[in-house]
Design a protein around this motif. Structure first.
Motif, PDB file in Angstrom:
ATOM      1  N   ARG A  73       3.820 -25.479 -17.867  1.00 42.10           N
ATOM      2  CA  ARG A  73       5.021 -25.552 -18.693  1.00 42.10           C
ATOM      3  C   ARG A  73       4.909 -26.740 -19.646  1.00 42.10           C
ATOM      4  NH1 ARG A  73       6.604 -24.342 -13.622  1.00 42.10           N
ATOM      5  NH2 ARG A  73       7.899 -22.471 -13.299  1.00 42.10           N
ATOM      6  N   TRP A  97       9.714 -28.339 -20.650  1.00 45.64           N
ATOM      7  CA  TRP A  97      10.726 -27.948 -19.676  1.00 45.64           C
ATOM      8  C   TRP A  97      11.515 -29.149 -19.148  1.00 45.64           C
ATOM      9  CZ3 TRP A  97      10.121 -23.176 -20.906  1.00 45.64           C
ATOM     10  CH2 TRP A  97      10.874 -22.183 -20.296  1.00 45.64           C
ATOM     11  N   HIS A 115       1.657 -19.628 -19.985  1.00 44.65           N
ATOM     12  CA  HIS A 115       2.135 -21.007 -20.130  1.00 44.65           C
ATOM     13  C   HIS A 115       3.496 -20.940 -20.812  1.00 44.65           C
ATOM     14  CE1 HIS A 115       1.322 -25.416 -20.362  1.00 44.65           C
ATOM     15  NE2 HIS A 115       2.292 -25.318 -21.280  1.00 44.65           N
ATOM     16  N   LEU A 116       4.500 -21.544 -20.186  1.00 46.98           N
ATOM     17  CA  LEU A 116       5.856 -21.493 -20.714  1.00 46.98           C
ATOM     18  C   LEU A 116       6.129 -22.702 -21.604  1.00 46.98           C
ATOM     19  CD1 LEU A 116       7.880 -20.325 -17.569  1.00 46.98           C
ATOM     20  CD2 LEU A 116       6.426 -19.010 -19.138  1.00 46.98           C
TER      21      LEU A 116
END
Length: 293
Positions: free
Chosen positions: A94, A97, A236-237
């Motif tokens: 991430r 985030w 992948h965020l």
């Protein structure tokens, strides 16, 4: 027949993600060359986007996008049909985030603005694994697909609500409870629920819901994307904060939203859903030449 189809799909969902993405590439090209407007719309949207130089550069982006579009279809199988804990393991990292966590810590509701980029279905499931999450849901006409979609999306702490005023009220209530909601910002708005605003150099009838919800609740808003990693390695965020409150003026707010979507598309151009008819005029909407300037 439905049981047979569902069993087959569940078996396919067990295949390793690299294998599924390989099948997705073939599927993307099969759909692209099938009769219909799909390929023409995809070419037009890519070549008119301004994100590539007409000629070899745009043709290269188009080829990549066709392959990625097939992956986007096929990866719905593991995302919707694998056990929830296995789906969450597809997230490999991430970025940004921590800003969402910080906003939650101050007691703000969270608006995740997720364009049609990468594996956007994964964003809701990942967030709902840790926090209450509400999103709108319009079931497809085919019963089998509607069942798959509902069961695949409504997991963890996720709640799906209708795409009508009752759904809007549910989103508003969730934000007032300092919970998270999800919005697709790059859908064509229904007549009367949007305004014309530029998107990639062309008019697009843009929803006005995000700005309204933020203004009424003081929620923190973030553009989010689930980047599809190469060779089936997972996702992948990414989260990009909307740093300032969206304007009260609907046209100005829609322009800000579209600019934010454009920024995310520029980061992952091949993974955007170029086949979507983003620039169509819905129902009783005014013509694009009435777009405020």
């Amino acid at each position: 027949m439905n049981a047979v189809v569902l069993t087959l799909l569940k078996l396919l969902a067990r295949l390793p993600l690299p294998v599924l993405h390989g099948l997705g590439i073939a599927l993307g090209w099969l759909v692209y060359w099938a009769p219909g407007r799909h390929s023409a719309r995809m070419r037009s949207n890519v070549f008119d986007s301004g994100l590539c130089t007409p000629g070899a550069d745009c043709r290269h982006l188009l080829r990549l996008s066709v392959s990625e579009s097939g992956k986007a279809i096929i990866e719905l199988l593991p995302v919707w049909l694998r056990p929830y804990e296995q789906v969450l393991k597809l997230v490999k990292g991430r970025s940004g985030w921590e800003a969402i966590d910080a906003a939650r810590a101050t007691g703000k509701g969270i608006i995740l603005i997720g364009p049609h980029i990468g594996c956007f279905e994964l964003l809701n499931l990942d967030y709902a694994a840790r926090h209450p999450f509400t999103a709108m849901y319009k079931p497809p006409r085919k019963a089998v697909l509607a069942e798959l979609m509902l069961n695949g999306r409504q997991r963890g702490q996720a709640t799906l609500v209708p795409t009508d005023m009752s759904g809007v009220r549910a989103l508003l209530a969730a934000l007032k409870r300092h919970e998270g909601i999800g919005i697709l910002p790059d859908q064509v708005a229904s007549s009367g629920d949007g305004v014309w605003a530029p998107f990639l150099g062309r008019p697009a009838y843009t929803p006005t819901l995000v700005a309204s919800l933020q203004r009424k609740t003081g929620a923190a808003a973030f553009f989010v994307a689930a980047e599809r990693l190469s060779w089936g390695r997972g996702y992948h965020l990414h989260a990009f904060p909307v740093l300032d409150a969206l304007p009260e003026d609907k046209a100005a707010a829609a322009l800000r939203i579209n600019q934010g979507v454009e920024d995310v598309v520029r980061r992952f151009p091949a993974q955007y859903l170029w086949s979507y008819n983003r620039h169509k005029r819905p129902g009783d909407a005014p013509p694009p030449d009435a777009m405020p300037t």
